[in-house]
Structures are given as structure tokens and as C-alpha cells.
Enzyme design. Sequence first.
Site, mmCIF file in Angstrom:
data_model
loop_
_atom_site.group_PDB
_atom_site.id
_atom_site.type_symbol
_atom_site.label_atom_id
_atom_site.label_comp_id
_atom_site.label_asym_id
_atom_site.label_seq_id
_atom_site.Cartn_x
_atom_site.Cartn_y
_atom_site.Cartn_z
ATOM 1 N N ASP A 1 0.849 -1.195 0.000
ATOM 2 C CA ASP A 1 0.000 0.000 0.000
ATOM 3 C C ASP A 1 0.883 1.243 0.000
ATOM 4 O OD1 ASP A 1 -2.074 -1.774 0.207
ATOM 5 O OD2 ASP A 1 -2.713 -1.158 2.216
ATOM 6 N N GLY B 1 -12.378 -2.754 7.748
ATOM 7 C CA GLY B 1 -13.249 -3.883 7.388
ATOM 8 C C GLY B 1 -12.489 -5.204 7.416
ATOM 9 N N ASP B 2 -11.220 -5.160 7.031
ATOM 10 C CA ASP B 2 -10.413 -6.386 7.052
ATOM 11 C C ASP B 2 -10.141 -6.823 8.494
ATOM 12 O OD1 ASP B 2 -10.297 -6.249 4.292
ATOM 13 O OD2 ASP B 2 -8.423 -5.118 4.301
ATOM 14 N N GLY C 1 -19.737 0.579 9.202
ATOM 15 C CA GLY C 1 -18.719 1.531 9.659
ATOM 16 C C GLY C 1 -18.875 1.821 11.143
ATOM 17 N N LYS D 1 -6.396 -7.128 0.965
ATOM 18 C CA LYS D 1 -7.478 -7.606 1.842
ATOM 19 C C LYS D 1 -7.160 -8.982 2.431
ATOM 20 C CE LYS D 1 -10.879 -4.919 -0.672
ATOM 21 N NZ LYS D 1 -10.693 -3.750 0.195
ATOM 22 N N GLY D 2 -6.547 -9.850 1.616
ATOM 23 C CA GLY D 2 -6.233 -11.185 2.121
ATOM 24 C C GLY D 2 -5.231 -11.140 3.251
ATOM 25 N N GLY E 1 -2.639 3.131 8.172
ATOM 26 C CA GLY E 1 -2.037 1.945 7.554
ATOM 27 C C GLY E 1 -2.826 0.696 7.848
HETATM 28 O O1 RIB Z 1 -9.158 -3.218 2.510
HETATM 29 C C1 RIB Z 1 -7.990 -2.433 2.477
HETATM 30 C C2 RIB Z 1 -7.036 -2.989 1.473
HETATM 31 O O2 RIB Z 1 -7.620 -2.864 0.198
HETATM 32 C C3 RIB Z 1 -5.712 -2.273 1.377
HETATM 33 O O3 RIB Z 1 -4.736 -2.782 2.232
HETATM 34 C C4 RIB Z 1 -5.365 -2.378 -0.097
HETATM 35 O O4 RIB Z 1 -4.224 -3.121 -0.356
HETATM 36 C C5 RIB Z 1 -6.603 -2.965 -0.766
HETATM 37 O O5 RIB Z 1 -6.448 -4.289 -1.044
#
Ligand code: RIB
Length: 294
Positions: free
Chosen positions: A16, A236-237, A207, A43-44, A270
Amino acid sequence: MTQPPKVAVLGSINMDLVCTTERRPEPGETVLGTGFAMVPGGKGANQAIAARRSDAEVEFLGAVGRDPFAAQLRQVLTDAGVGGARLRSLPGSSGVATIVVERSGENTIIVTPGANARFTELDADDLRVVADADILLCQLEIPVETVAAAARRARAHGTLVLLNPSPVRELPAELWRDIDVAVVNSGEAERLGAALAAVPHVITTRGGAGADYRGPDGVAQFPAPRVRVVDTTGAGDAFTGALAAAWHRGPERALPWACAAGALAATELGASASIPDAAAIARLLGDAAHGSDR
Ligand code: RIB
């Protein structure tokens, strides 16, 4: 003390490139940024790290390119204690996300998939990891066919399939049939509409307002703890990975856990760097009982 759940995460890993700014530029406009950081994400990978920090045993199945980012991306998984033996190295570039974070904490993201898009085949060892796991956790930043193949294997071996269909797109009917739990935001829920009706458990994230749950025994709403928002990237992740790690405790306990993880992730800049560990989540929840059933 019960065994921690085994979570196989199949998905993307990106570098990122994060620019902070007062506000996003309008089309054709240039604005000055206030800061820059390079933070591993995707996301993974974010969800894998989140599940690990919530004490699950995690294996990551994904792909990096052959470029200077690859070593850093591998390292972030190692540092987090996520199993990276199934992370392949493919010719070309790694995934890169260009992220703009406004002062309000809102973000915009452009993902250039790189190696993630070339992750088209699962080998026998990947399929064994899926079959041995308690939960398969996937998103849609890698080819849908790869996700569908893993979900098929999971279903055949009694591994629960948790899908976060993001970025949202049409999915083949056979993949929908293999999904046990879907985690969507409200935009994704609207876009997927009727297709979600067949999924036994659906969680809609809202959210700062928390999350809604719909399952075989009814519906419930779970508020998110209030926090000072710095950057919502990866919140969200953090929610989804923490949810996967806590799912064995049932929705009534897993959802507040996930809401707290997502809230804490929004308090720092981040994606992977801001994911909270189990102690921080338990503290925010005032969950003195946390740990007694793990
Ligand atoms: O959900 C956030 C992520 O979306 C970031 O880390 C970016 O790499 C995208 O995949």
C-alpha cells in the site's frame, strides 16, 4: 483451554502506497499531501493478520511478484506469525494499492492486482491446507475461479467458508452455494441483493454504526465502540479477520469482538499496521472473561 481455530486465508497481498492529504483532489486538480507511507496490505493479508492477532492459527495462500516489494510482503506475514509457506512467487510485479487518506479518515483506493491476478491455480498442498482448516476465509482481489475451487474443496471437507465479496462483482451460482458466512458492507449488500438470500449467515458492516447480523435464528444489531478515527483503510479487514477467529464462539460473542477490532483498526494509519491484537480488543470490550473459553 480449547484449541485455537485453524483459518486458511486465500487472497491478495499488496504494497500500500499511502498518501495523506487534507482533501482529495477534484478531477484535473493537484493538491499537496501531508505525508506518505509504504505499508503492506491487501485484503487477504490484512484479514490473515487480523485472524492471527485474534489468536487463530493462520495459513495464507497467495502470490507475490518478483520485485523489490516481495521480500517486505513475505516478511510482514512472518512477523505476524501467519504461515506463509503457500505464498508463491510469480513473474512480474506484486500487487500495489495507491491509497489517499483524507483528514477525515476517509480513503480512496486503486488496486493494481499484479501477482494477485495471476494466482489462477491451487496445487495439492494448497487444497490440503483448505481441507485441514476449520474456516476458509476469502475475498475477491484474486481470480474468482481460484476462490471457487477452494470453496468447493472446503465444502467437500466440512471446512466453513467465510467470503468477504470485495471488490464486489457477480459470482457464479455454484460459488454462492458453497458459502456459509458472507461479510459485506452496505454498498455490497445492495449490489448483491437477492444472491445473498441463500447464504446462511450474512453480516452487513456499517462503519462507525457497527454491524447487522442475519442468521438461521433471526437478526441482531451490534454497535461499534466509539473511537477517534484516523484512517479507515483496512478496518473492514480487521473486522472480518477477527470475526473468523472468533466465529466458533457464536455470533453473539463474535460480532462484538469483530466490531471492536474494526473500530481499533480505524484509530491508526495503515492497513496491516493498525490491526489490533486480542488483548487490545478485550480491553476495549472490557471483556474480563476473554481467554477463559479459548
Ligand atoms: O481493505 C484495504 C485494502 O484494500 C488495502 O490494504 C489495499 O491493499 C486494498 O487491497
